[in-house]
Design an enzyme around this catalytic site. Structure first.
Site, mmCIF file in Angstrom:
data_model
loop_
_atom_site.group_PDB
_atom_site.id
_atom_site.type_symbol
_atom_site.label_atom_id
_atom_site.label_comp_id
_atom_site.label_asym_id
_atom_site.label_seq_id
_atom_site.Cartn_x
_atom_site.Cartn_y
_atom_site.Cartn_z
ATOM 1 N N ARG A 158 -16.772 13.252 -7.270
ATOM 2 C CA ARG A 158 -15.841 14.065 -8.073
ATOM 3 C C ARG A 158 -15.601 13.418 -9.437
ATOM 4 N NH1 ARG A 158 -11.051 14.085 -4.353
ATOM 5 N NH2 ARG A 158 -9.985 15.342 -5.905
ATOM 6 N N ARG A 173 -3.794 8.589 -1.056
ATOM 7 C CA ARG A 173 -3.145 9.910 -1.101
ATOM 8 C C ARG A 173 -3.115 10.565 0.280
ATOM 9 N NH1 ARG A 173 -4.706 14.286 -5.618
ATOM 10 N NH2 ARG A 173 -6.770 14.374 -4.667
ATOM 11 N N LYS A 209 -2.243 15.345 -12.129
ATOM 12 C CA LYS A 209 -2.010 16.722 -12.609
ATOM 13 C C LYS A 209 -1.074 17.482 -11.667
ATOM 14 C CE LYS A 209 -6.381 17.969 -12.484
ATOM 15 N NZ LYS A 209 -7.019 16.742 -11.949
#
Ligand code: AMP
Length: 215
Positions: free
Chosen positions: A173, A129, A14
């Site tokens: 999450r 990441r 996103k």
């Protein structure tokens, strides 16, 4: 003012899609809920102090707090611009709050883009990441390496692993996404707003698919 929502699991891309959409068109502005919350935490504002614990655990910050933050951002919005919301709404309650904000700001929700990525790919993306501590730009150890190790290409800030990208928190999450966010798919589908996009593969290809849909 037009609104576009980016929906997708953590690691679905996103944020990367939002940044690239904004770079393609000066009339596209992005509202990145996670970045706004992290900024509030870093600055130690009352909202940040209240949010920090939820975020560290991988839980969602309460709906009304996040909605206030987004409402304040959109209240400063410019007419004629398109606002891409990354990470809001994340619950059915937030979707209702967004409708109220939109009607107060005379904004129209044009589409909800759902980025679809297999779970194995999400886990690999999140594990690799790295995020710039200065400008929040996102890198990846395998697929989007910085030119200089551990340094941001744009501002030379230090690159770190987000605290909530550690494996245990990532699993939490993803569970929260399935339990609390995924039902937004049916909600927006029933309103005819949902657009499903294959979010796997190279980011440039994903952005091209999104552009095709929103144009
Ligand atoms: P993100 O950067 O979008 O993965 O968000 C990081 C964290 O910020 C999430 O795990 C939540 O703790 C919090 N957060 C972001 N967006 C929302 C939202 N719409 N509602 C509640 N919490 C949120």
């Amino acid at each position: 003012m037009d609104l576009l929502v980016l929906l997708g699991a953590p690691g679905s891309g996103k944020g990367s899609v939002a940044v690239r959409l904004a770079a393609l068109n000066p009339n596209i502005k992005i509202v990145v809920t996670g970045d706004l919350l992290r900024e509030a935490v870093a600055r130690g504002t009352p909202l940040g102090l209240l949010s920090a614990g939820y975020m560290r655990r991988g839980a969602l910050v309460p709906d009304d707090m996040v909605a206030q933050l987004i409402g304040a951002q959109l209240a400063e919005g410019k007419s004629g611009c398109r606002y891409v919301l990354d990470g809001f709404p994340r619950t059915i309650m937030q979707a209702g709050l967004l409708e109220k904000i939109a009607s107060a700001e005379k904004a129209t929700l044009k589409a909800v883009i759902k980025l679809e990525v297999p779970e194995a790919v999400l886990l690999e993306r999140l594990a690799g990441r790295r995020v710039c501590t200065e400008c929040a730009r996102v890198y990846h150890l395998k697929t989007l390496r910085p030119k200089v190790e551990n340094r941001c290409d744009v501002c030379n800030g230090e690159l770190v692993t987000r605290e909530d990208d550690k494996l245990e928190t990532v699993k939490k999450r993803l569970k929260v996404y399935v339990q609390q966010t995924l039902n937004l798919v049916d909600y927006y589908e029933s309103k005819g707003l949902l657009r499903r996009i294959d979010g796997s593969g190279l980011i440039d290809d994903v952005v091209a698919r999104v552009v095709q849909v929103i144009e």
